[in-house]
Design an enzyme around this catalytic site. Structure first.
Site, PDB file in Angstrom:
ATOM      1  N   ARG A 126       0.843  -1.205   0.000  1.00  0.00           N
ATOM      2  CA  ARG A 126       0.000   0.000   0.000  1.00  0.00           C
ATOM      3  C   ARG A 126       0.878   1.255   0.000  1.00  0.00           C
ATOM      4  NH1 ARG A 126      -4.521   1.540   4.612  1.00  0.00           N
ATOM      5  NH2 ARG A 126      -5.947   2.606   3.191  1.00  0.00           N
ATOM      6  N   ARG A 145       5.826   9.821  -6.677  1.00  0.00           N
ATOM      7  CA  ARG A 145       7.229  10.053  -7.060  1.00  0.00           C
ATOM      8  C   ARG A 145       7.587   9.550  -8.453  1.00  0.00           C
ATOM      9  NH1 ARG A 145       8.796  13.908  -3.365  1.00  0.00           N
ATOM     10  NH2 ARG A 145       8.257  13.240  -1.266  1.00  0.00           N
TER      11      ARG A 145
END
Ligand SMILES: Cc1cc2nc3c(=O)[nH]c(=O)nc-3n(C[C@H](O)[C@H](O)[C@H](O)COP(=O)(O)OP(=O)(O)OC[C@H]3O[C@@H](n4cnc5c(N)ncnc54)[C@H](O)[C@@H]3O)c2cc1C
Length: 258
Positions: A199, A208
């Site tokens: 998760r 990112r």
């Protein structure tokens, strides 16, 4: 002094299942017709965790582990994805990268090279591609890094002298290095051991491996995703890569923040 332009991502650990205990649990609950069709321990554990919620072992829907986890992700039953973890080591990354990385708190664990204990007078440095590809900018960058490293070495020597009265050699070095590191640049190479669950990794990848993220962390996040697409396709297979103009990649999914 080595100049590094590409990070390295090592997948050093992953889970296994204790199948005899899984069988004992199933036997104790009169389940005799369920077995998982995945060999990936993390995927199997997430499925078992999800099925425990509703004790839905007896009448599984068709589609096996892939369909089961796809549904878990679609309905955002995200806590189920916290039961599988991977262990990575990232090297060839800068201190500015790790400063951004460790902002990811939930579901992540970190152990990073200590600049108090480790001598940085032989450190390597991470150069951003947009600087490396330009001779003039590269020269400015290199001069700054060399100057900082020289100052570090001089400061360690001076501080060792200043703390000469401290008998414990380790303590003396620690006091010197922890003060001298204040002049080291963000570009200083570091190594970090990272453990994270599925998760947390999905959230990290979404933020990112993203065109708005900083380049170095985007490259690491993309490399992590590439590994996980092979390691656990039922947990990460909903991501696609898009190439970006700077030769890096961004990842997309319709199932954000599960
Ligand atoms: C493009 C970009 C630019 C950024 N720029 C900056 C910047 O300029 N300055 C800066 O300081 N940071 C910046 N960040 C970092 C950002 O603010 C987050 O700290 C980082 O992305 C980690 O995200 P997170 O907190 O969601 O992750 P995690 O800490 O892993 O948390 C995951 C999720 O758990 C929940 N959660 C975790 N902790 C709490 C809590 N205490 N209370 C309630 N819910 C919680 C939230 O839903 C959270 O999204 C930037 C990040 C990105 C991607």
């Amino acid at each position: 002094m080595k100049i590094i332009r590409e990070p390295s991502v090592y997948l050093v650990g992953k889970q296994t299942t204790n199948d005899s205990e899984i069988d004992r649990f199933l036997d104790d609950h009169d389940v005799d017709n369920w077995s998982s069709d995945t060999d990936v321990a993390g995927q199997k554990l997430c499925e078992i965790a999800g099925r425990v919620c509703y004790m839905s072992f007896a009448k599984p829907r068709p589609g096996g582990n892939e369909a089961y986890l796809d549904r878990i992700i679609n309905v955002r039953h995200g806590s189920v994805l916290e039961h599988c973890v991977w262990n990575f080591i990232f090297t060839g990354v800068s201190r500015s990268f790790t400063h951004e990385l460790i902002r990811h708190r939930a579901g992540f664990g970190y152990s990073q090279l200590s600049q108090r204990y480790v001598d940085e007078s032989v450190a390597d440095y991470v150069e951003p591609a947009c600087i490396a590809e330009d001779a003039e900018l590269h020269a400015v960058w290199l001069a700054a890094v060399e100057h900082a490293q020289e100052a570090y070495v001089k400061l360690v020597a001076g501080l060792n002298h200043k703390f000469a009265g401290i008998e414990d050699k380790t303590q003396r070095r620690k006091l010197s290095r922890q003060a001298a590191r204040s002049v080291l640049p963000n570009a200083t190479e570091t190594k970090i051991f990272v453990t994270a669950n599925a998760r947390a990794l999905r959230h990290f990848i979404e933020l990112r491996a993203n065109e708005h993220a900083e380049t170095e962390i985007r490259v690491v996040a993309s490399n992590v995703l590439e590994i996980l697409l092979t390691e656990a396709p039922n947990l990460f297979g909903d991501y696609d890569f898009t190439p970006l103009p700077d030769q890096t990649r961004a990842a997309q999914t319709k199932n954000t923040k599960v």
